[in-house]
Design an enzyme around this catalytic site. Structure first.
Site, PDB file in Angstrom:
ATOM      1  N   HIS A 356       0.826  -1.203   0.000  1.00 53.85           N
ATOM      2  CA  HIS A 356       0.000   0.000   0.000  1.00 53.85           C
ATOM      3  C   HIS A 356       0.859   1.252   0.000  1.00 53.85           C
ATOM      4  O   HIS A 356       0.543   2.241  -0.680  1.00 53.85           O
ATOM      5  CB  HIS A 356      -0.934  -0.004   1.217  1.00 53.85           C
ATOM      6  CG  HIS A 356      -2.074   0.955   1.097  1.00 53.85           C
ATOM      7  ND1 HIS A 356      -2.159   2.104   1.850  1.00 53.85           N
ATOM      8  CD2 HIS A 356      -3.191   0.937   0.318  1.00 53.85           C
ATOM      9  CE1 HIS A 356      -3.264   2.754   1.546  1.00 53.85           C
ATOM     10  NE2 HIS A 356      -3.913   2.076   0.609  1.00 53.85           N
ATOM     11  N   CYS A 357       1.960   1.223   0.725  1.00 60.03           N
ATOM     12  CA  CYS A 357       2.850   2.388   0.794  1.00 60.03           C
ATOM     13  C   CYS A 357       3.456   2.723  -0.559  1.00 60.03           C
ATOM     14  O   CYS A 357       3.817   3.877  -0.821  1.00 60.03           O
ATOM     15  CB  CYS A 357       3.978   2.129   1.785  1.00 60.03           C
ATOM     16  SG  CYS A 357       3.453   1.708   3.452  1.00 60.03           S
TER      17      CYS A 357
END
Length: 368
Positions: A356-357
């Protein structure tokens, strides 16, 4: 004290940030190049990252920034090789991919990339464009790591390249620190948004005013602290995520001796007491935590909550343990219309982040 321009309040009154599961126009990524992010392990990162991008490209159109213009052809070949390599476990045709020159300081585009809000169906068509990108200030998670000047201007440069309107709220906020249900609620953490290394002159009420104004939410939900090893001061995308307008999934640690146990139990209790924008309780689901991932005596922020919701898929971190299958089964149940695709993250998380980052969705604009 919040200092929101009156013209922003007027313009954004008819806009809201869509949930991540809403249809995507594209996924933004930035090719890894900062060797200091993965010290002593960088050489294994590009092929892992390329595999992740190839998996995403089966579901989302990809817009991939490359810092060194001379590397573009090499990156394209690495991607195509990864696409062939991952075809068996992630079949399907590739969506369009645009690989282009745009310098960055690092690969964590979730935190410095544009965050989009869409015009609501009941908003006046004359109020503004169908979609607006927010360019929040980025200061490298409280000025923890070197230069961040290139990352901070990425939304403006992407807006010029792809032709979308960009406005600047004027305060520090990272994309990984918020999560929305698309219906008026936003999740965040006290440890990050109230940290004086972000916006030291703003109170909780001021920050809530910014979130309500720019994200189009009415209901701000606060968790407490983040997991061990999280250098972002407790981003929500390692803790708890909306998986439906009325449902939140959160990570829990079963071992009372683990450093994350009390923190995650506190967050779980808070979630169970929360109400949505209409005053109704949420359904709370849980994901396990993987066993501690440690590299060079450093506890890393490994979490299954760091998944990316693509069109028709969920890209989930995997850590080579039995909990991988439990997490995948849970996410499959929570996203019945999507396939869960694993992304090996034991090495990625040495950079203190995961799937996600490394991604930022561009939601599809409203059709009318």
């Amino acid at each position: 004290m919040s200092n929101i321009p009156p013209e922003h309040r007027r313009l954004l009154a008819g806009y809201r940030m869509p949930a991540e599961w809403a249809p995507h126009r594209a996924c933004y990524l930035a090719w890894p190049h900062n060797r200091d992010t993965w010290p002593g392990k960088f050489d294994v990162i590009p092929p892992i990252y390329a595999d992740m991008v190839a998996k995403i490209a089966r579901f989302d159109s990809v817009r991939l920034a490359v810092t060194d213009e001379k590397q573009i052809n090499q990156v394209r070949e690495t991607f195509l090789e990864a696409a062939r390599r991952t075809q068996k476990d992630t079949p399907g045709a590739l969506r369009p991919i645009d690989i282009f020159h745009l310098p960055t300081n690092d690969a964590w585009v979730r935190d410095y990339g544009p965050i989009f809000v869409n015009r609501l169906a009941n908003a006046a068509a004359s109020a503004g464009p169908s979609q607006i990108a927010l360019d929040w200030r980025f200061n490298s998670w409280g000025e923890k790591y070197g230069a961040f000047d290139l990352d901070d201007v990425v939304p403006q440069k992407l807006g010029r390249r792809y032709g979308f309107k960009v406005i600047e709220p004027g305060i520090v906020l990272e994309g990984g620190s918020i999560d929305v249900n698309g219906a008026g609620s936003v999740l965040t953490t006290e440890s990050c948004l109230l940290n004086p290394n972000r916006n030291p002159t703003l109170s909780r009420a001021d920050i809530e005013d910014y979130l309500r104004t720019y994200l189009g939410v009415t209901n701000v939900l606060w968790l407490g602290d983040g997991i061990a090893g999280d250098d972002t001061d407790g981003h929500i995308d390692d803790l708890a995520r909306f998986v439906a307008p009325d449902t939140i999934v959160t990570v829990v640690e079963d071992d009372p001796a683990d450093v994350n146990y009390k923190v995650l139990q506190d967050n779980l209790a808070r979630l169970r007491a929360m109400r949505d924008q209409d005053g109704r309780p949420f359904k709370i689901e849980t994901l396990p935590m993987p066993p501690a991932v440690i590299h060079e005596d450093t506890r890393l922020p490994a979490s299954y909550a760091n998944f990316y919701i693509a069109n028709r898929a969920v890209l989930m971190p995997r850590f080579d343990c039995s909990q991988d299958n439990i997490a995948a089964s849970t996410l499959s149940r929570l996203f019945p219309g999507r396939v869960v695709v694993g992304v090996p993250s034991t090495d990625l998380v040495w950079g203190l982040g995961s799937v996600h980052c490394l991604t930022q969705q561009h939601p599809a604009p409203p059709t009318a």
